[in-house]
Design an enzyme around this catalytic site. Sequence first.
Site, PDB file in Angstrom:
ATOM      1  N   ARG A  29       0.822  -1.216   0.000  1.00 39.75           N
ATOM      2  CA  ARG A  29       0.000   0.000   0.000  1.00 39.75           C
ATOM      3  C   ARG A  29       0.858   1.270   0.000  1.00 39.75           C
ATOM      4  O   ARG A  29       0.608   2.191  -0.790  1.00 39.75           O
ATOM      5  CB  ARG A  29      -0.976  -0.026   1.172  1.00 39.75           C
ATOM      6  CG  ARG A  29      -2.115  -1.017   0.991  1.00 39.75           C
ATOM      7  CD  ARG A  29      -3.003  -1.045   2.214  1.00 39.75           C
ATOM      8  NE  ARG A  29      -2.282  -1.508   3.395  1.00 39.75           N
ATOM      9  CZ  ARG A  29      -2.730  -1.398   4.645  1.00 39.75           C
ATOM     10  NH1 ARG A  29      -3.903  -0.816   4.884  1.00 39.75           N
ATOM     11  NH2 ARG A  29      -2.031  -1.863   5.653  1.00 39.75           N
ATOM     12  N   ASN A  47      -6.384  -2.610   1.440  1.00 42.32           N
ATOM     13  CA  ASN A  47      -6.454  -4.075   1.473  1.00 42.32           C
ATOM     14  C   ASN A  47      -7.918  -4.476   1.368  1.00 42.32           C
ATOM     15  O   ASN A  47      -8.790  -3.848   1.974  1.00 42.32           O
ATOM     16  CB  ASN A  47      -5.890  -4.620   2.782  1.00 42.32           C
ATOM     17  CG  ASN A  47      -4.378  -4.547   2.852  1.00 42.32           C
ATOM     18  OD1 ASN A  47      -3.710  -4.443   1.824  1.00 42.32           O
ATOM     19  ND2 ASN A  47      -3.839  -4.601   4.054  1.00 42.32           N
TER      20      ASN A  47
END
EC number: 6.2.-.-
Length: 752
Positions: A29, A47
């Site tokens: 990320r 996520n």
Amino acid sequence: MIVDGEATARERRRLRLYVRGAVQGVGFRPYVYGLATRYRLGGFVANDPHGVVIEIEGDRAADFVTALPLEKPPLARIDKISVQPIGAVASAEFCIRPSEQGRVSTRIVADAATCPQCLDELFDPNSRFHLYPFINCTHCGPRYTIAERLPYDRSTTAMKRFAMCAACAAEYADPASRRFHAEAIACPQCGPRLSHGMSEIAAVLAAGRIVAIKGLGGYQLLCDARDDDVVRRLRQSKQRDQKPFAVMVGSRDAVDEIAEGEATELALLESTPRPIVLMKSRQSLASTIAPDLSRIGVMLPVAPLHHLLFQALALAYPRPDGSRWVIVATSANPGGEPLVIDNDEAERRLAGIADLIVTHDRDIITRADDSVVSVVAGHAQFIRRARGYVPDPIRLPRPVPSVLAVGGALKTTVTLTRDNEAFVSQHIGDLDTAEGIRFFEETIDHLIATLDVAPIVVAHDLHPNMASTRFAEASGRSLSVQHHHAHAASVMAEHGIDRPAIALVLDGFGYGDDGGNWGGELLLCEGARFRRIGHLTPLKMPGGDRAAREPWRMAASVLQALGCSEEIQRRFAEQPQAARVGALLERSDLPTTTSAGRLFDAAAGLLGVSMRQSYEGEAAMKLEARVRRTRVVDGGWTLAQGVLSLLPLFERLLADATDAYEGAELFHGTLAAACVDWIERAARQTGHTTVVLSGGCFLNAVLGEEVLRGCRSVGLDALLTRQVPPNDGGLSLGQAWIAAQKVTEQGFEGNA
């Protein structure tokens, strides 16, 4: 890796991307955030239960899609990227959103050794992580061993009890930091702490004493590997008579003092998983480290505390001869029980072994032994697959129903399939204790919970009296798989073989379709079915299972088969049972075995290499250690109607009174040549040229390389297992692949 939809990406202003693979807990990320910022894109990354979802909006969205798989973090693995256009929302900022909840189909990556950047900070006096034994970032540190479930967020790991200090919280939130969204981030102000300082731990080791220390996947027992006395004491305390210990060195340069490493071995040693690697020993350590063996298991530091320990030893206790410190690093599992992971349990179970027990307050959720590998025919081969590799999946040839496979009784692993992936658990070990069975059941529960799948069938070994068989049958959804068929299928599954194959399976024992003791088998495998087309000539087993523990008994069996019964008592006069065994072998009702493992035992017994085994495979390993080059006995085998006999080889060994070294070379060379002849004839008869090699005997590097080379020299496509061990540690993968095919082809009605 598959990328869907990028061909028209340049026409779109806002795109939604779904990224599948090992993309949680690896800094993916923050990587996406940095990439989006570089291309001045708006949107978000988060996520989700399947991996990572990304939305991007801006003129350079297509450049982002192109760059995404090329610059990924070192621990990330991308299997597929799907791209689809969506309506623009005119967002100028890019952010990281909280994880989405739901049914999970992504995965956690394996634990990773300390990365170079963290190592630099560990020894930098100006770093706030200076000498902190739990330093980590998105590129390294614990993952699987501290994760409770997915998605992988701090709140679902053992780190949830540690509130981040202001400095850690700032790094966690800083897109420019290597610890941006590093879920295990911690520092001396807010993170886990050791119970003892490095100077105290080093002093205990330097004094010739034993330390138990909590590592990534469980407790380890450490001592000075150059001190025979303390190694002997460790053996006595751990009830480990002869089985070799692994050792740890502080740096790559230190390896050269104790072992001769080939390039592939050294690359494995320094790889991110940091396995124990078998290498040729220079015999410079305590003689009790690996008695009568030519190879030694070596590993480099895995966690920051290991690096700190070697620094403390080098600074405070330099060796007078200038040599570097080498320490025994062995699993803390007394009496063959599972690895200790709990602090209270460590104090209770290790107090009689270790002089110092070093704990810390970060829980280990999933225990995992150190992985062990060797190099066979230029490639890594697992002896034990655990920390650093689990839970990385094995890609199957095609999607299959969800199946749980529970392995055997020894070196147990379990496997769970999901779509076209097989997740093989860490090494569990033997299921002969209540603690071992409990660990087995915990592993199954954790794997099912982590992957969020419900298996429709539980595959198990054909043997009716294994704890794993009883577990499967109790589910009401059991399906049995013959032992050697599963060994063969493990190779076929990982190599994606969907065509018929000849399988040579050489191991110690497996329950046969006829209820017999199989172990040296030639099979023809096709889909979920197999046919036994050959086997080793049966030999009597005087004393039943005792013959597997006392190689001289199998040597006596060979003598009787050669018509030399009178030699038994003379040759084994020091064995009190020699006369009785000689008489026993004249009976016609003794159990027999086709086991290749028992052939190794017989050779070791005849050559005086090993009379009694204190650990499984001891005789074979000591026999292999005496091979300098292989030699073949002319006419050393016979082959009739698929039955291979090595009795002519043993007759030659007896007649020439060879020493152990020459005998070991003749045995290995002749056995390998006989196997190649056996396989080649079967290939001509069946018309199939794909050959898979499996079973515990293929842990023997000499045998594996010789058979592989011989098969390829006659035009056969021969394959060894690479992603799981060839021994029973790979059994569950083969069981799962066969069971999944049976369910697909035939359906499932329960307790097949």
